[in-house]
Design a protein around this motif. Sequence first.
Motif, short mmCIF file in Angstrom:
data_model
loop_
_atom_site.label_atom_id
_atom_site.label_comp_id
_atom_site.label_asym_id
_atom_site.label_seq_id
_atom_site.Cartn_x
_atom_site.Cartn_y
_atom_site.Cartn_z
N GLY A 153 -46.64 -70.07 -1.22
CA GLY A 153 -45.39 -70.41 -1.90
C GLY A 153 -45.32 -69.90 -3.33
N GLU A 154 -46.20 -68.96 -3.70
CA GLU A 154 -46.18 -68.26 -4.99
C GLU A 154 -46.45 -69.17 -6.18
OE1 GLU A 154 -42.60 -65.99 -5.36
OE2 GLU A 154 -42.93 -64.90 -3.48
N ALA A 155 -47.28 -70.19 -5.98
CA ALA A 155 -47.66 -71.04 -7.11
C ALA A 155 -48.48 -70.26 -8.12
CB ALA A 155 -48.45 -72.25 -6.61
N GLY A 156 -49.25 -69.28 -7.65
CA GLY A 156 -50.06 -68.47 -8.56
C GLY A 156 -49.23 -67.77 -9.62
N ARG A 157 -48.10 -67.20 -9.21
CA ARG A 157 -47.20 -66.55 -10.17
C ARG A 157 -46.65 -67.55 -11.17
NH1 ARG A 157 -46.30 -62.42 -13.03
NH2 ARG A 157 -46.59 -61.07 -11.21
N ASP A 158 -46.26 -68.72 -10.70
CA ASP A 158 -45.75 -69.75 -11.60
C ASP A 158 -46.80 -70.15 -12.64
OD1 ASP A 158 -43.27 -69.94 -10.37
OD2 ASP A 158 -43.95 -71.46 -8.96
N LEU A 159 -48.03 -70.33 -12.18
CA LEU A 159 -49.08 -70.77 -13.09
C LEU A 159 -49.46 -69.69 -14.08
CD1 LEU A 159 -51.29 -72.70 -10.51
CD2 LEU A 159 -49.74 -73.66 -12.21
N PHE A 160 -49.49 -68.43 -13.64
CA PHE A 160 -49.81 -67.34 -14.57
C PHE A 160 -48.70 -67.20 -15.61
CE2 PHE A 160 -49.91 -62.72 -15.62
CZ PHE A 160 -51.12 -62.74 -16.32
N ASP A 161 -47.45 -67.32 -15.18
CA ASP A 161 -46.34 -67.24 -16.14
C ASP A 161 -46.41 -68.38 -17.15
OD1 ASP A 161 -45.38 -64.98 -14.92
OD2 ASP A 161 -43.80 -66.00 -13.77
N PHE A 162 -46.74 -69.58 -16.67
CA PHE A 162 -46.88 -70.71 -17.60
C PHE A 162 -48.03 -70.45 -18.58
CE2 PHE A 162 -49.11 -74.63 -18.70
CZ PHE A 162 -48.10 -75.33 -19.36
N ALA A 163 -49.15 -69.95 -18.06
CA ALA A 163 -50.30 -69.69 -18.93
C ALA A 163 -49.97 -68.67 -20.00
CB ALA A 163 -51.49 -69.21 -18.09
N GLN A 164 -49.13 -67.69 -19.67
CA GLN A 164 -48.73 -66.70 -20.68
C GLN A 164 -47.97 -67.37 -21.82
OE1 GLN A 164 -47.09 -62.82 -19.50
NE2 GLN A 164 -47.54 -63.41 -17.39
N ARG A 165 -47.17 -68.37 -21.50
CA ARG A 165 -46.43 -69.08 -22.56
C ARG A 165 -47.40 -69.74 -23.54
NH1 ARG A 165 -41.12 -70.32 -22.05
NH2 ARG A 165 -41.46 -72.16 -23.36
N VAL A 166 -48.52 -70.23 -23.02
CA VAL A 166 -49.49 -70.96 -23.84
C VAL A 166 -50.34 -70.01 -24.67
CG1 VAL A 166 -51.45 -72.55 -23.76
CG2 VAL A 166 -49.53 -72.86 -22.18
N THR A 167 -50.71 -68.87 -24.12
CA THR A 167 -51.73 -68.01 -24.74
C THR A 167 -51.19 -66.73 -25.36
OG1 THR A 167 -52.17 -66.77 -22.68
CG2 THR A 167 -53.36 -68.84 -22.99
N THR A 184 -39.63 -72.65 -15.91
CA THR A 184 -38.86 -72.86 -14.68
C THR A 184 -39.31 -74.14 -13.97
OG1 THR A 184 -40.42 -71.64 -13.28
CG2 THR A 184 -38.68 -70.36 -14.37
N ILE A 185 -38.46 -74.56 -13.03
CA ILE A 185 -38.80 -75.71 -12.19
C ILE A 185 -40.07 -75.42 -11.40
CG2 ILE A 185 -38.08 -77.07 -10.20
CD1 ILE A 185 -36.65 -77.86 -12.71
N GLY A 186 -40.23 -74.16 -10.98
CA GLY A 186 -41.42 -73.79 -10.22
C GLY A 186 -42.70 -74.01 -11.01
N MET A 187 -42.68 -73.61 -12.30
CA MET A 187 -43.86 -73.81 -13.14
C MET A 187 -44.20 -75.29 -13.26
SD MET A 187 -43.34 -71.33 -16.42
CE MET A 187 -42.74 -69.65 -16.27
N LEU A 188 -43.17 -76.08 -13.61
CA LEU A 188 -43.41 -77.52 -13.80
C LEU A 188 -43.83 -78.19 -12.49
CD1 LEU A 188 -40.36 -78.31 -16.12
CD2 LEU A 188 -42.74 -77.95 -16.79
#
Length: 435
Positions: free
Chosen positions: A74-88, A222-226
């Motif tokens: 379900g592409e959670a990996g993309r959501d998590l990597f995108d979220f991590a980019q916001r942090v780092t 996005t909702i997916g990240m959260l």
Amino acid sequence: MHFTLMIVALFALLILGVPIAIALLISGVLGYMLAIGIGPGMNALAQTSYADVHSFVIIAIPLYILMGQIMLKGEAGRDLFDFAQRVTRRLPGGLAIAAILASAIFAAISGSSTATAATIGSISIPEMIKRGYDKRMAAGAVAVAGSLGILIPPSISLILYSLVTGASVGKLFLAGILPGLMLALLFAFYTIARTAGGPLGPAAGADRTAPATTAPDAPSLTIGMLGSLAMIVVVLGSIYAGLATPTEAAAIGVAYALLLTIAVKRTLGPRLLGLATLDSVKTSAMILMLIAGASVFGNTLSLLRVPQDVAGWLDSLQLAQWQFLIAINVLYLVLGMFMDASAAILVTMPILLPALQALNIDLIWFGVILVINMEIGAVTPPVGMNLFVVQSLSDDYTIADVLRGSLPYALMGLIGLALVIIFPQIALWLPSLTQ
């Protein structure tokens, strides 16, 4: 004599390429037959292998695997990597640190080091190479950070350890949190130290207009990240709030993953759901066969009084705890080069458990030490699975490239292992809060 024949048979079968589960079954049954006869030995095979697989704790394993596969497809990996980019994004080596952070979070969802390395690596490595990161460092960061999947809860390795030792699954999960985060921070610190001095030097064909050590503009939240991040709260929160056992939390996690990927994100259709289910069945069957084989092998060892004899021998040596721990860590670092964590736990712990109890070594603490050793083994040849997973992500990589990129991060893992051994409270503080 019987034990010697069992070990010879086991290694002979492994050398011939027989799967570990089958090799354990055959050598275990051989030991039974030699000790109590052919008829009783065959009866013991059925009873013993069924008894350990028929367990409420074991149900958690296929459920956690299914949960991870649903989130993976379900592409959670993309959501998590995108979220991590916001942090780092503002840190030196931001993309590499984003890959490490995303690996730590995805590990807490999937419980699998190879799935974590494959998922985050397929997303992050092309982006890092495009922006001029050294390809070896990019591969090493993903390969080693992916190994966090067997430590950060929910961890299948810790569930198996609980099955063999009787240690609390909930406390083992708590014990893995701080060491897992500490290792992720050590990997991030190395990345910052490596990149803070200046550009890494653009690779051929890389985007030379972008600074190599800065992550791209932050993706929109996005909702997916959260929703993907909330999976950790749903699973672990339900356990530690007292709402569910670890097995029930796994079922809750599966239901949440289906709701998120099908109804909210709409990234999981019937075909992908079918693939997720099929992959989960394959992986679960492999692990359950391994448990059955190790159960027969371990019970045969008990029948032959091997664990008791080993414990007595160690007692005669009058080893201090630290001497025993050094020897065992060396053993597991070597085993990690040839076995995955599940096999190593199921084969060795029935032998070592009496010795650990005789030396008053905390089983929760030792479980974390063992799993960190096996994390390092996941990136050491000849059978370091994460090396091969990351190498397969790009035609430009050789095993030597991935190995050279992984070694500095593996050294950080050894430093983290030493810290957990020297300061047990890193692993034991959170479990102590539940007493």
